[in-house]
Motif scaffolding. Structure first.
Motif, PDB file in Angstrom:
ATOM      1  N   ARG A 188       0.821  -1.210   0.000  1.00 13.49           N
ATOM      2  CA  ARG A 188       0.000   0.000   0.000  1.00 13.49           C
ATOM      3  C   ARG A 188       0.854   1.260   0.000  1.00 13.49           C
ATOM      4  O   ARG A 188       0.484   2.287  -0.541  1.00 13.49           O
ATOM      5  CB  ARG A 188      -0.927   0.005   1.212  1.00 13.49           C
ATOM      6  CG  ARG A 188      -1.952  -1.104   1.192  1.00 13.49           C
ATOM      7  CD  ARG A 188      -2.703  -1.202   2.496  1.00 13.49           C
ATOM      8  NE  ARG A 188      -1.817  -1.539   3.596  1.00 13.49           N
ATOM      9  CZ  ARG A 188      -2.212  -1.724   4.853  1.00 13.49           C
ATOM     10  NH1 ARG A 188      -3.489  -1.585   5.166  1.00 13.49           N
ATOM     11  NH2 ARG A 188      -1.340  -2.038   5.792  1.00 13.49           N
ATOM     12  N   LYS A 189       1.996   1.175   0.679  1.00 10.33           N
ATOM     13  CA  LYS A 189       2.844   2.358   0.769  1.00 10.33           C
ATOM     14  C   LYS A 189       4.231   1.938   1.219  1.00 10.33           C
ATOM     15  O   LYS A 189       4.436   0.795   1.627  1.00 10.33           O
ATOM     16  CB  LYS A 189       2.254   3.382   1.751  1.00 10.33           C
ATOM     17  CG  LYS A 189       2.126   2.852   3.170  1.00 10.33           C
ATOM     18  CD  LYS A 189       1.669   3.935   4.140  1.00 10.33           C
ATOM     19  CE  LYS A 189       2.833   4.777   4.619  1.00 10.33           C
ATOM     20  NZ  LYS A 189       2.481   5.652   5.749  1.00 10.33           N
ATOM     21  N   VAL A 190       5.139   2.877   1.157  1.00  9.15           N
ATOM     22  CA  VAL A 190       6.486   2.626   1.666  1.00  9.15           C
ATOM     23  C   VAL A 190       6.394   2.184   3.116  1.00  9.15           C
ATOM     24  O   VAL A 190       5.656   2.756   3.906  1.00  9.15           O
ATOM     25  CB  VAL A 190       7.314   3.923   1.559  1.00  9.15           C
ATOM     26  CG1 VAL A 190       8.552   3.846   2.450  1.00  9.15           C
ATOM     27  CG2 VAL A 190       7.727   4.160   0.129  1.00  9.15           C
ATOM     28  N   GLY A 191       7.117   1.129   3.448  1.00  7.08           N
ATOM     29  CA  GLY A 191       7.126   0.674   4.831  1.00  7.08           C
ATOM     30  C   GLY A 191       6.127  -0.412   5.114  1.00  7.08           C
ATOM     31  O   GLY A 191       6.146  -1.007   6.179  1.00  7.08           O
ATOM     32  N   ASP A 192       5.233  -0.675   4.170  1.00  7.30           N
ATOM     33  CA  ASP A 192       4.188  -1.650   4.427  1.00  7.30           C
ATOM     34  C   ASP A 192       4.695  -3.064   4.134  1.00  7.30           C
ATOM     35  O   ASP A 192       5.614  -3.260   3.341  1.00  7.30           O
ATOM     36  CB  ASP A 192       2.981  -1.360   3.537  1.00  7.30           C
ATOM     37  CG  ASP A 192       1.727  -2.090   3.994  1.00  7.30           C
ATOM     38  OD1 ASP A 192       1.704  -2.590   5.137  1.00  7.30           O
ATOM     39  OD2 ASP A 192       0.765  -2.145   3.203  1.00  7.30           O
TER      40      ASP A 192
ATOM     41  N   MET B 726       0.691   1.575  10.736  1.00  6.93           N
ATOM     42  CA  MET B 726       0.924   0.457   9.826  1.00  6.93           C
ATOM     43  C   MET B 726      -0.251   0.322   8.857  1.00  6.93           C
ATOM     44  O   MET B 726      -0.068  -0.044   7.707  1.00  6.93           O
ATOM     45  CB  MET B 726       1.075  -0.849  10.614  1.00  6.93           C
ATOM     46  CG  MET B 726       2.461  -1.090  11.181  1.00  6.93           C
ATOM     47  SD  MET B 726       3.780  -1.039   9.947  1.00  6.93           S
ATOM     48  CE  MET B 726       3.451  -2.550   9.039  1.00  6.93           C
ATOM     49  N   PHE B 729      -3.725   4.974   6.615  1.00 12.53           N
ATOM     50  CA  PHE B 729      -2.923   5.428   5.472  1.00 12.53           C
ATOM     51  C   PHE B 729      -2.487   6.891   5.607  1.00 12.53           C
ATOM     52  O   PHE B 729      -3.274   7.805   5.457  1.00 12.53           O
ATOM     53  CB  PHE B 729      -3.726   5.233   4.179  1.00 12.53           C
ATOM     54  CG  PHE B 729      -3.015   5.671   2.927  1.00 12.53           C
ATOM     55  CD1 PHE B 729      -1.679   5.364   2.718  1.00 12.53           C
ATOM     56  CD2 PHE B 729      -3.682   6.389   1.957  1.00 12.53           C
ATOM     57  CE1 PHE B 729      -1.023   5.768   1.569  1.00 12.53           C
ATOM     58  CE2 PHE B 729      -3.045   6.796   0.788  1.00 12.53           C
ATOM     59  CZ  PHE B 729      -1.714   6.489   0.592  1.00 12.53           C
ATOM     60  N   LEU B 730      -1.216   7.072   5.919  1.00 12.78           N
ATOM     61  CA  LEU B 730      -0.604   8.399   5.821  1.00 12.78           C
ATOM     62  C   LEU B 730       0.399   8.309   4.684  1.00 12.78           C
ATOM     63  O   LEU B 730       1.396   7.610   4.809  1.00 12.78           O
ATOM     64  CB  LEU B 730       0.165   8.757   7.095  1.00 12.78           C
ATOM     65  CG  LEU B 730      -0.540   9.340   8.300  1.00 12.78           C
ATOM     66  CD1 LEU B 730       0.482  10.068   9.168  1.00 12.78           C
ATOM     67  CD2 LEU B 730      -1.646  10.295   7.940  1.00 12.78           C
ATOM     68  N   PRO B 731       0.138   8.963   3.572  1.00 14.07           N
ATOM     69  CA  PRO B 731       1.057   8.835   2.451  1.00 14.07           C
ATOM     70  C   PRO B 731       2.419   9.445   2.775  1.00 14.07           C
ATOM     71  O   PRO B 731       2.501  10.451   3.488  1.00 14.07           O
ATOM     72  CB  PRO B 731       0.377   9.613   1.322  1.00 14.07           C
ATOM     73  CG  PRO B 731      -0.803  10.284   1.902  1.00 14.07           C
ATOM     74  CD  PRO B 731      -0.979   9.868   3.317  1.00 14.07           C
ATOM     75  N   THR B 732       3.465   8.833   2.272  1.00 15.53           N
ATOM     76  CA  THR B 732       4.791   9.435   2.381  1.00 15.53           C
ATOM     77  C   THR B 732       5.053  10.224   1.102  1.00 15.53           C
ATOM     78  O   THR B 732       4.229  10.240   0.187  1.00 15.53           O
ATOM     79  CB  THR B 732       5.879   8.359   2.525  1.00 15.53           C
ATOM     80  OG1 THR B 732       6.005   7.674   1.265  1.00 15.53           O
ATOM     81  CG2 THR B 732       5.525   7.346   3.609  1.00 15.53           C
ATOM     82  N   VAL B 734       6.805   9.355  -1.187  1.00 17.96           N
ATOM     83  CA  VAL B 734       6.843   8.428  -2.325  1.00 17.96           C
ATOM     84  C   VAL B 734       5.461   8.271  -2.949  1.00 17.96           C
ATOM     85  O   VAL B 734       5.315   8.290  -4.169  1.00 17.96           O
ATOM     86  CB  VAL B 734       7.387   7.059  -1.875  1.00 17.96           C
ATOM     87  CG1 VAL B 734       7.323   6.048  -3.014  1.00 17.96           C
ATOM     88  CG2 VAL B 734       8.819   7.196  -1.374  1.00 17.96           C
ATOM     89  N   GLU B 735       4.432   8.145  -2.113  1.00 19.80           N
ATOM     90  CA  GLU B 735       3.083   7.929  -2.646  1.00 19.80           C
ATOM     91  C   GLU B 735       2.423   9.229  -3.117  1.00 19.80           C
ATOM     92  O   GLU B 735       1.520   9.209  -3.941  1.00 19.80           O
ATOM     93  CB  GLU B 735       2.166   7.311  -1.572  1.00 19.80           C
ATOM     94  CG  GLU B 735       2.492   5.893  -1.196  1.00 19.80           C
ATOM     95  CD  GLU B 735       3.642   5.811  -0.208  1.00 19.80           C
ATOM     96  OE1 GLU B 735       4.443   4.892  -0.315  1.00 19.80           O
ATOM     97  OE2 GLU B 735       3.761   6.689   0.672  1.00 19.80           O
ATOM     98  N   ALA B 792      -6.547  -0.071  -3.080  1.00 22.30           N
ATOM     99  CA  ALA B 792      -6.379  -0.960  -4.238  1.00 22.30           C
ATOM    100  C   ALA B 792      -7.375  -2.123  -4.221  1.00 22.30           C
ATOM    101  O   ALA B 792      -7.970  -2.438  -5.246  1.00 22.30           O
ATOM    102  CB  ALA B 792      -4.941  -1.478  -4.282  1.00 22.30           C
TER     103      ALA B 792
END
Lengths: 289, 806
Positions: A188-192, B726, B729-732, B734-735, B792
């Motif tokens: 889903r995202k970096v770190g996942d 975990m 959802f907090l986007p970094t 990158v996202e 997704a």
């Protein structure tokens, strides 16, 4: 988010470390990068009375080549794996995978030994080690024994590692030069952790697959070596029907749980999609295209 | 020697006033890690407290046994509802007119609800002791689905309200019903639907999420038994309101309570209300005579303090065949959790949801909102938006797309056709607002030209054909949104919090040397007030912004204000600053006239001082005037140069914008890739374009997070799912997509400097834009509406429902 009380030990040799782990028994946990254990302790899901810090054991670090295998010390960090020229040349799938683990800060602390020994189905390296047919070296006061990565994992957080044993090294056979490889990880995202991920190593002979090994991450309580899927593609040209069949074979052994990453059905389907995409990428690399 | 001649441009530039991309002065300390947050404050003898929380979503508490915890060395106290009862503090009023248990009074109504407060000498002992408090529960049936809340046999969540058939906002229809709020002409709206050529109806849900500021909620209470004074440091978006509430609840006189909000690491609405942690820390400090600190961890923050959204909006539009809207009818089922702790102005139980007519000229509309209780955490705060405005914007913007699809019209063209026209402002909406200003057609056209809208539609058509031919597994979506916000709460005629009118304030004091200290009732949590407030004063008074110190958050020194949320600071406090500055300027003009020995009517303002009309060589700068104010004031005029203004805005402000998103979706994984995102904002006069851009980037990033996966979810037992970073959802970086920003300027006609507020627009406009893009991608396959969040796996499920995985 505050850990309970524990006694901290910092042995200066492997012998001392395994001696401590053996004498302290189930109440002791080895501490490497700490990125699985310490969060568990903060959540009080783990409350070990003793922490045996492996940070002082220089013997456990480093990557070297030894008789057709690459030997990786257990406390080698993910960042060190990424920087290793030897791995980049001989086992590029390890570098590719390490780059998909967590984020740069965590990779600076997190170790390969911790990643494979903890038995967390979300970890990426166990599947890759199964794909590579790696062996783990387990050390105890009684000496060393070797367990294949494909035999090591018994259930989520349950492994062949016995109380008083420490995973000290990984021995990875080197695939032939020019092999194709890929680690495809949907997250889903970096770190996942992976929603689903697939590792592929293959060799081609002309337009035909000569050898192939496929493994899956985080779609079951343990990593999965996809033996049937691997066998299916050997001798084929990786035509669409074969890739689909391999994906189906991989899905058949997957047993994911529904979680925030998606339903069990979705995650199983994604295992198939990752296998198909990893096969395509590995093939393209093997062909040098 | 050459004399340096400073041009007018140079004089203006060195002020760094309005319109200047002035660097944020607060960043000097933040980028060096020198910010001072609540958890940085350490007082001598300080104790720590934290909560025993419920493991169940709904249960009776049969027994609490704290004896083992109390026996642990270092534990000072364990407070339960029984201890708070004699003080009358086991329940507290909410901003929404409900009451909320400070500590569970015999039963728990949501998972992680506060049951007992453990106080100990250090944080480690607190956590050890938490494990030792034994709570015996008797589980009760759990109510999670708001759609079953008012079933006849639904479990009773709030026995404390037994027999209370009228709530703070009128009659209650059911034991789990909180309020029904309606507005608009129902008969006329029903008639518009009866005679409509075309109608659409869709259940549009805006899922539960959370503001999740990086710094969680926290406070440090320190009661001085000798003086009888309470000092309360806390993460407060509205420190003055907290002081008033603390005084009313604790009976400590308001002048003996010192509330201090130091640096705050983000609020987004999470830090407006009052929480059990504040009350318990205060009580513990009064009891022990020692300072007591309470700091939430991340899981506590996500699972207990103030969620956002959870609105289920059944939306209908009536229209003509050629796409002119004729009526809007919306029913909202609002899931408020176990207590109605919405942070709205008192008379507005559904916030400003009646902005739901959006940017369109609806002749008639009707809105009804039913609030219900469920076994979930309380809240319903405005997460980076004005009160319920994101919900309203999502509702209408999604519904307009559904209508466009039904009519076979392009969604941008449908919007253009129905916009309120420039000449209609000030515009009376069918649901009661007076929109102050706007030029929607201009903004929309500029945005469409900038993004190349028609070309994108042509590309999309070609890609759809390719998809149908099996040449690609990607589909392309174009999200179109045009939003109108309503911010700047608010005029005293319709806005108050617990009876205090929602004005705001500024006090400006010029020192003899011409430097300034200014204090406001607002409180920055990252908005950059120390930078922008100084810019307003710089332009108004001709003193360089670098010579102006801004101070907020200390209720002893700052004038009373209602705080910072709902994009209200620029519309309200920003106006107060300009008005206070103008008071000073009037006095300065008298002093300048005296110094120049002319009539004040012979003077005119010129950038940084007054000059004699027709004789510009004769002038006095503001700095010279300031010196004179303290040393040689005109006879009869009191010395000094300072002013206070309390500003009661005549109307709200109505920022607006046109947003476009271009997205490619992999139908085999459900992964959406944002190719472009273009945001045009009109926030009226622009005080600091760099800060505006930063606000837009931040708001769009949060909008992206919400639309594409950020969610507070419960299982059927009421267990909160994924309350950690975990899963939440907090986007970094990158996202996060790349943001293209743009603007038009339509100043607010009633605001002293024409500014409207911008911090929340990007969230209000961003969420529907992402969602419309996802829906637009699937539209050509027959899909009308896919619920958020669009992570997704859910997008993949939508593709599966459409048979795309054969």
């Amino acid at each position: 988010m505050i850990p309970g009380q524990f006694v901290y030990h910092r042995p200066s040799s492997v012998a001392e470390a395994v001696g401590l782990l053996a004498s302290l028994g189930e109440e002791a946990r080895p501490l490497a990068g700490g990125h699985s254990l310490i969060p568990m302790m903060k959540l009080r899901m783990a409350s070990p009375e003793h922490l045996v810090d492996l940070g002082g054991l220089a013997d456990l670090k480093g990557v070297r080549e030894e008789a057709g295998s690459i030997v990786i010390g257990a406390t080698t960090t993910q960042a060190e794996l990424i920087k290793s020229d030897l791995l980049a040349n001989r086992l590029p799938i390890i570098r590719e995978t390490a780059l998909l683990i967590a984020d740069p800060q965590i990779r600076t602390k997190g170790t390969i030994g911790g990643n494979v020994a903890n038995g967390d189905p979300g970890n990426d390296m166990p599947g890759v080690m199964q794909c590579l047919a790696a062996d783990y070296v387990l050390t105890s006061p009684a000496g060393e024994r070797v367990v294949a990565a494909r035999d090591f994992y018994q259930g989520a957080y349950f492994t062949a590692l016995e109380a008083g044993e420490l995973l000290t090294a990984l021995r990875v056979p080197v695939p032939p030069a020019g092999h194709g490889f890929a680690y495809e990880k949907l997250k889903r995202k970096v770190g996942d952790y992976a929603t689903a991920a697939a590792a592929v190593i293959l060799t081609m002979n002309g337009g035909t697959v000569a050898t192939c090994s496929i493994a899956l991450t985080n779609v079951a309580p343990t990593p999965l070596f996809a033996e049937a899927a691997s066998r299916l593609v050997v001798g084929t040209s990786l035509d669409a029907a074969t890739v689909k069949a391999a994906a189906e074979a991989a899905k058949a052994i997957a047993d994911p749980a529904t979680d925030g990453r998606g339903t069990a059905e979705y995650r199983r389907e994604m295992a198939g999609v990752m296998v198909a995409r990893a096969l395509a990428k590995a093939e393209s690399r093997a062909k040098g295209t | 020697m050459n004399e340096m001649v400073i041009t007018r441009e140079q004089r203006e530039a060195r002020l760094e006033g309005m319109g200047c991309k002035r660097k944020r002065v607060e960043d000097i300390r933040f980028t060096q890690g020198k910010g001072q947050y609540v958890d940085d404050i350490k007082l001598p003898g300080m104790l720590h407290g934290d909560f025993v929380r419920s493991q169940y979503a709904h249960a009776r508490i049969k027994r609490i046994d704290a004896s083992r915890a109390l026996a642990l060395p270092g534990v000072i106290a364990v407070i339960t509802a029984e201890e708070l009862k004699p003080l009358g503090l086991h329940w507290m009023p909410t901003l929404a007119g409900d009451v909320q248990a400070v500590l569970a009074d015999g039963k728990v109504c949501f998972q992680n609800q506060e049951i007992a407060f453990v106080v100990a000498e250090n944080r480690y002992v607190v956590d050890d002791a938490l494990q030792l408090v034994e709570v015996e529960y008797e589980e009760l049936p759990v109510l999670v689905d708001p759609f079953t809340a008012m079933d006849p046999d639904a479990p009773v969540l709030r026995p404390d309200l037994d027999g209370k058939t009228v709530g703070a906002h009128g009659p209650r229809k059911h034991h789990n019903h909180i309020f029904e709020w309606t507005i608009g002409d129902k008969a006329a709206t029903d008639e518009a639907f009866n005679s409509a050529e075309v109608t659409i109806k869709e259940l549009i849900s805006y899922h539960r999420t959370h503001p999740s500021p990086l710094e969680t909620c926290q406070c440090l209470a320190s009661f001085d038994k000798v003086k009888g004074e309470l000092t309360l440091y806390g993460t407060f978006q509205a420190p003055h309101v907290i002081r008033t509430v603390a005084s009313l609840l604790s009976k400590i006189p308001e002048h003996k309570i010192h509330v201090i909000a130091p640096d705050i690491g983000g609020g987004f609405g999470n830090k407006v209300g009052a929480y059990s942690g504040y009350i318990c820390a205060i009580v513990a400090s009064i009891v022990t005579g020692l300072p007591v600190k309470w700091v939430e961890d991340r899981m506590e923050n996500l699972s207990t303090t103030s969620f956002a959204r959870d609105y289920h909006m059944t939306t209908e539009i009536a229209a003509t065949k050629d796409g002119k809207v004729t009526g809007l009818r919306v029913h909202v089922l609002a899931d408020h959790g176990a207590f109605d702790a919405c942070a709205d102005p008192s008379k507005w139980p559904a916030g400003f949801m009646n902005i739901v007519t959006g940017s369109y000229d609806f002749p008639v509309a009707h809105l009804a909102v039913d609030g219900v209780y469920t076994n979930k955490a309380p809240g319903g705060v405005a997460y980076r938006c004005s009160f319920r405005v994101t919900e309203a914007a999502y509702c209408i913007e999604r519904a307009m797309d559904v209508l466009a699809q039904k009519l076979g019209m392009d969604p941008a063209d449908l919007r253009m056709k129905n916009f309120i026209r420039r000449e209609q402002f000030p515009y009376q909406s069918a649901l009661g607002w007076e929109y102050d200003s706007g030029d929607y057609h201009l903004a929309m056209q500029k945005a469409m030209d900038a993004i190349g809208y028609r070309e994108l539609r042509a590309e999309q058509k070609a890609r759809q054909d390719a998809f149908r031919r099996g040449e690609t597994r990607e589909i392309m979506g174009i999200g179109v949104t045009f939003f109108t916000e309503i911010v700047g709460a608010g005029p005293s005629k319709n806005c108050d919090i617990l009876g205090v009118a929602m004005f705001d304030s500024a006090e400006i004091r010029i020192h003899p040397t011409g430097s300034i200290i200014a204090r406001m009732g607002s409180k920055s949590q990252g908005q950059g007030h120390e930078t922008t407030w100084a810019q307003i004063i710089a332009t108004e008074l001709g003193i360089p912004a670098d010579d102006i110190m801004i101070e907020e958050g200390n209720t002893d020194t700052a004038p009373y204000g209602l705080g910072t949320y709902g994009s209200r600071s620029t519309p309200v406090a920003g106006a107060a600053i300009a008005m206070a500055a103008r008071k000073i300027k009037n006095k300065a003009q008298m002093i300048a006239a005296h110094l120049l020995e002319v009539s004040e009517y012979d003077l005119e303002w010129d950038i940084d001082g007054f000059r004699v009309k027709g004789n510009p060589e004769r002038s006095k700068t503001m700095k010279e005037i300031a010196w004179a104010a303290y040393n040689a004031p005109p006879p009869g005029l009191e010395p000094g140069l300072e002013a206070v203004n309390y500003y009661d805005p005549p109307n709200m402000t109505y920022p607006f914008g046109a947003y476009f998103c271009v997205m490619d979706i992999d139908v085999d994984t459900g992964v959406a890739r944002i190719r472009r995102f273009y945001a045009l904002d009109d926030c009226g006069t622009r005080i600091n374009p760099m800060i505006i851009e930063g606000q837009v980037h931040g708001g769009l990033t949060e909008a992206f997070a919400i639309a594409m996966g950020q969610e507070i979810k419960y299982d059927e037992m009421g267990n909160v799912q994924g309350a950690s970073f975990m899963d939440f959802f907090l986007p970094t970086a990158v996202e996060t997509p790349h943001w293209e920003t743009d603007h038009t300027v339509t100043p607010s006609p009633h605001h002293p400097i024409g500014a409207k507020g911008v911090g929340e627009s990007p969230n209000v406009g961003g969420v529907p834009c992402f969602s419309n893009a996802v829906n637009d991608a699937f539209g050509f396959l027959g899909s009308t509406h896919i619920q958020m969040p669009h992570d997704a796996w859910r997008v993949w499920e939508a593709a599966k429902r459409l048979g795309l995985h054969q």
